[in-house]
Structure formats: C-alpha cells, structure tokens
Write an enzyme that holds these catalytic residues in place. Structure first.
Site, PDB file in Angstrom:
ATOM      1  N   GLY A  10     -28.558 -57.273 -10.244  1.00  0.00           N
ATOM      2  CA  GLY A  10     -27.210 -56.620  -9.952  1.00  0.00           C
ATOM      3  C   GLY A  10     -27.456 -55.141  -9.564  1.00  0.00           C
ATOM      4  N   PHE A  80     -28.184 -56.588 -18.905  1.00  0.00           N
ATOM      5  CA  PHE A  80     -27.165 -56.347 -17.980  1.00  0.00           C
ATOM      6  C   PHE A  80     -26.377 -57.340 -17.898  1.00  0.00           C
ATOM      7  CE2 PHE A  80     -30.261 -53.215 -16.616  1.00  0.00           C
ATOM      8  CZ  PHE A  80     -29.679 -51.894 -16.735  1.00  0.00           C
ATOM      9  N   SER A 124     -19.585 -50.379 -22.382  1.00  0.00           N
ATOM     10  CA  SER A 124     -18.697 -49.929 -21.306  1.00  0.00           C
ATOM     11  C   SER A 124     -17.673 -48.981 -22.240  1.00  0.00           C
ATOM     12  CB  SER A 124     -17.650 -50.962 -20.826  1.00  0.00           C
ATOM     13  OG  SER A 124     -16.786 -50.282 -19.809  1.00  0.00           O
ATOM     14  N   THR A 126     -14.852 -48.625 -21.719  1.00  0.00           N
ATOM     15  CA  THR A 126     -13.654 -49.266 -21.825  1.00  0.00           C
ATOM     16  C   THR A 126     -13.359 -49.875 -23.363  1.00  0.00           C
ATOM     17  OG1 THR A 126     -12.163 -50.836 -20.661  1.00  0.00           O
ATOM     18  CG2 THR A 126     -14.322 -51.754 -21.342  1.00  0.00           C
ATOM     19  N   TYR A 148     -12.425 -58.355 -21.499  1.00  0.00           N
ATOM     20  CA  TYR A 148     -13.706 -57.992 -20.890  1.00  0.00           C
ATOM     21  C   TYR A 148     -14.353 -56.855 -21.919  1.00  0.00           C
ATOM     22  CZ  TYR A 148     -16.865 -54.853 -18.614  1.00  0.00           C
ATOM     23  OH  TYR A 148     -17.841 -53.843 -18.326  1.00  0.00           O
ATOM     24  N   LYS A 152     -17.330 -56.705 -24.860  1.00  0.00           N
ATOM     25  CA  LYS A 152     -18.239 -55.794 -24.998  1.00  0.00           C
ATOM     26  C   LYS A 152     -18.315 -55.295 -26.357  1.00  0.00           C
ATOM     27  CE  LYS A 152     -19.995 -55.399 -20.846  1.00  0.00           C
ATOM     28  NZ  LYS A 152     -21.246 -55.586 -20.549  1.00  0.00           N
ATOM     29  N   ASN A 178     -17.818 -44.363 -15.250  1.00  0.00           N
ATOM     30  CA  ASN A 178     -17.933 -44.941 -13.986  1.00  0.00           C
ATOM     31  C   ASN A 178     -19.153 -44.782 -13.299  1.00  0.00           C
ATOM     32  OD1 ASN A 178     -15.207 -44.493 -15.142  1.00  0.00           O
ATOM     33  ND2 ASN A 178     -14.463 -45.164 -13.543  1.00  0.00           N
ATOM     34  N   ARG A 230     -11.581 -39.631 -13.794  1.00  0.00           N
ATOM     35  CA  ARG A 230     -12.585 -40.436 -14.448  1.00  0.00           C
ATOM     36  C   ARG A 230     -13.949 -39.695 -14.370  1.00  0.00           C
ATOM     37  NH1 ARG A 230      -8.581 -42.798 -15.501  1.00  0.00           N
ATOM     38  NH2 ARG A 230      -8.157 -44.879 -14.987  1.00  0.00           N
ATOM     39  N   ASP A 294      -3.778 -48.804 -16.252  1.00  0.00           N
ATOM     40  CA  ASP A 294      -4.679 -47.377 -15.963  1.00  0.00           C
ATOM     41  C   ASP A 294      -4.273 -46.479 -16.863  1.00  0.00           C
ATOM     42  OD1 ASP A 294      -6.441 -48.466 -13.868  1.00  0.00           O
ATOM     43  OD2 ASP A 294      -5.448 -47.629 -12.215  1.00  0.00           O
TER      44      ASP A 294
END
Ligand code: NAD
Ligand code: UFG
Length: 339
Positions: A10, A80, A124, A126, A148, A152, A178, A230, A294
């Site tokens: 990836g 990953f 992440s 996130t 998602y 994680k 990012n 970001r 967002d």
C-alpha cells in the site's frame, strides 16, 4: 532485522519497505492486494536494488499467516494492513471491526505463537476526535467519532492489554496525522481507487486534468483564511518514523504511543497556493459547504517522538507538493497494472 510488513504494497507500506531496505533490514510483505498493486513492490525493488519476499495473503487467514511466520523467522512486525475510509466505515462497521480489529488480534496471537514480540502499528490521529486545542499531545483524551477511528483505538487497547499479560512484548502505536507526498523518484506514490476522499490526491487529479476543479469544503471555519487546517506529513518522513521506532524500541517492553506529524498547520487554500506555485498548473477550485464531521484545525505535537525516538519530520510543504506532482505526472493513472 528481518521485518514482516503487513499491507506493505500500500501507500505508506511501500514507502516504509523502501526505507527499511535502505536502512539495511530485510523485508517480507503480506498483502491481499485489496487496495494496492504488486507493481509498487517491484518499483521498490528497482529503487533499492534489493528483493522483497512477497506473499499475497489475507491476514485474516490464520493458517496462511502462521505458515508465513513459520517459514520466515522474522524479528518484528510493522502492521499497515487494514481499511481506512472514514465514510465507508460508517456504512460497513462490521467489516471495519473484522478487517481492522479482529485481524489485528489474530496477528498478535500468531506473533506470540512464533515468539515474535515487537509490533509497530499504524494508528491515526483520528483517535483524538475533536481536540480541546491543537497542537495535540499523546496524553490528550481520545474519543474517535467513526467506526474507523474506534477500530484504531480498539487495536491500541488490545496492544496495551497484551503487554500486561506478556511483559516482554514491545507494542508501538504510531498516530499519523495527514500523510501526503511520494518518493522523490516519482516511482511510488498514492494510488487511490475511484474518486479521492483526501485533499492531496484530489488536487493531484485536478492538476493532471482528471477532475475539473477542487471543492473546498467550507471557508467559514475559525481559522486564518476560513479553510480547514491540517498537519500534512511527507510519507517518506512517516516511513523513517517507523524505522526509528523499530530500531529504538525493538525488545523494549511495554506499550508506547507516538504522534507522527510536523507540528505545523496548513490550510486548504495554502495547499492550493503551494501546488499552483510549484507545479505551474492552474488548480481550479470552488467553495462548497462544509463536509460533515470535519474539524476546523487539527495538528499534532511531535515532540515526544523527537525526544524518545530521535525522529523529526525533515521535509516541508514545498517538497510534499513537488513529490506528489512528480508522482502524478509520471503516473497519470497510478499503477495501472492492478493484480
Ligand atoms: P493502503 O490502503 O494504501 O494500504 C493498506 C494495505 O493493506 C493495502 O495494500 C491493502 O491491499 C492491504 N490490506 C487491507 N486489508 C488486508 C488484509 N485483510 N490482509 C492483507 N492485506 C490487507 O493505505 P495506507 O494509506 O498505506 O495506510 C496504511 C495504514 O495506515 C492503514 O492501517 C491506515 O488505516 C493507516 N493510516 C493511514 C492514513 C492515511 O491518511 N493514509 C492516516 C492514518 C492512518
Ligand atoms: N478537503 C477539501 N476538499 C477535498 C478534500 C478535503 O476541502 O476534496 C479539506 C477537508 O475539509 C480538510 C482538509 O482538506 O479540511 C483535509 O482533508 P482530508 O480528507 O485530506 O484529511 P482529513 O484530515 O479529513 O482526514 C485524514 C484521513 C483520516 C484520518 C485523519 C487524521 O483521511 O483517515 O486524516 O489522521 F483519520
């Protein structure tokens, strides 16, 4: 060291394989090619002059995974493999919990069966959800807002529980901000399927003429120019962060969490301006409504990684853009030979 890289074909995995080989490590890749092409690995071999042992296998297949561990005698794993689209995770939560959480648990189980006790995991930023402020530190509260993000965090929690039960296990979670950019050769890069969700691959496709314009999702945020801010990090810096984490913490027991970012916030319009300046392409854009979910401003504090791993991002915005554009220009349709 001999490293098993799951998801190594990836975007981030292929750049990390390259960095591992250039740092003198051996690489074994397991990837089911659900979101990648084996061509990426061929190009890494071409760039490094070294070979990669590749298994096309699914990490949810315990028998296959166990056979690979038995055959390869690896020292550590960088993990990953997984699915990464926030919107898709809302539509298919069970698939995300299976492919990201159950698969990671299985991987750890097979690692233990084969006495492999160092794991570096792709987490992440996130997981932080809406932060109280930026820069975000590793000790900030975590409250991910999508399946998602929760997948994680769940894997991190499994890792943290595992080191209690297995005190000689070293579990390292890297929370990426990012990732953008590509290797400076332009031979490997990000090759999204379908319409890109993320800013940089979308701008790439506008620049090359595959899309007419970029939609800027909101220009009324509480940020200097009103657009989202970001922490973009060059994928090669991210790759070197994995190698540093592995080399520093191999056999260093416990659960360790690090942000990987630059600590610098960049707005959507700053990114568009940089891309125009560096590529010389006209990047048309239209302001569109805010994208649901967002956050206005999101950037990390990378000082813990600097202190504990001796790692720091070295490439700035101009190089991120220049390398993305080079990859896009040389490969207008990505790796066209999907397997
Ligand atoms: P990617 O989709 O390019 O790479 C993931 C790889 O895993 C692909 O090659 C895919 O074929 C493989 N894979 C997926 N499920 C598999 C399975 N069950 N068995 C074997 N292989 C499987 O994504 P990427 O951008 O390189 O991301 C790598 C990791 O980093 C992911 O775990 C992702 O969640 C995480 N991450 C990515 C970002 C980002 O913005 N790119 C940000 C934070 C975290
Ligand atoms: N944006 C646009 N137009 C687009 C795409 C994005 O204006 O076509 C804006 C977004 O509104 C945001 C910024 O560009 O302000 C960055 O958006 P991305 O989709 O590139 O990245 P996100 O920060 O939303 O999300 C990414 C990954 C997530 C990950 C998160 C934190 O997609 O998986 O970073 O690491 F969780």
């Amino acid at each position: 060291m001999r490293i098993l890289v799951t998801g190594g074909a990836g975007y981030i995995g292929s750049h990390t394989c390259l960095e591992l080989l250039n740092s003198g490590h051996q690489v074994v890749v397991v990837d089911n090619l659900s979101n990648s092409s084996v061509e990426a690995l061929k190009r890494v071999e071409q760039l490094t002059g070294q070979s990669i042992k590749f298994y096309q296998a699914d990490i949810r297949d315990e028998k296959a995974l166990s056979a690979i561990f038995a055959a390869e005698k690896v020292d550590a794993v960088i993990h990953f493999a997984g699915s990464k689209a926030v919107g898709e995770s809302v539509a298919k939560p069970l698939f995300y919990y299976e492919n990201n959480v159950s698969a990671s648990g299985l991987l750890m189980q097979v690692m233990l069966q084969h006495q492999v006790k160092t794991l570096v995991f792709s987490s992440s930023a996130t997981v932080y959800g809406e932060p109280v402020s930026s820069p975000i530190r590793e000790d900030f509260a975590v409250h991910p807002e999508s399946p998602y993000g929760r997948s994680k965090l769940m894997v991190e929690q499994i890792m943290s529980d595992l080191v209690v039960a297995q005190p000689d296990f070293s579990a390292i979670s890297l929370r990426y901000f990012n990732p953008v950019g590509a290797h400076e050769s332009g031979l490997i890069g990000e090759d999204p399927n379908g319409i890109p969700n993320n800013l940089m691959p979308f701008i790439n496709q506008v620049a090359i003429g595959r899309r007419p314009y970029l939609s800027v999702f909101g220009d009324d945020y509480d940020t200097p120019d009103g657009t989202g801010v970001r922490d973009y990090i060059h994928v090669c810096d991210l790759a070197s962060g994995h190698v540093k984490a592995l080399e520093t913490l191999h056999q260093n027991a416990g659960f360790h969490v690090f942000n990987l970012g630059t600590g610098q916030g960049v707005s959507v319009l700053e990114m568009v301006d940089a891309y125009r300046r560096i590529s010389g392409q006209l990047i048309a854009y239209q302001v569109a409504p805010r994208r649901p979910g967002d956050i206005a401003c999101y950037y990390g504090d990378p000082s813990l990684a600097a202190e504990k791993l001796g790692w720091k991002a070295e490439r700035g915005l101009d190089q991120m853009v220049a390398d993305s554009w080079k990859w896009q220009k040389l490969n207008p349709h990505g790796y066209t030979r999907r397997s």
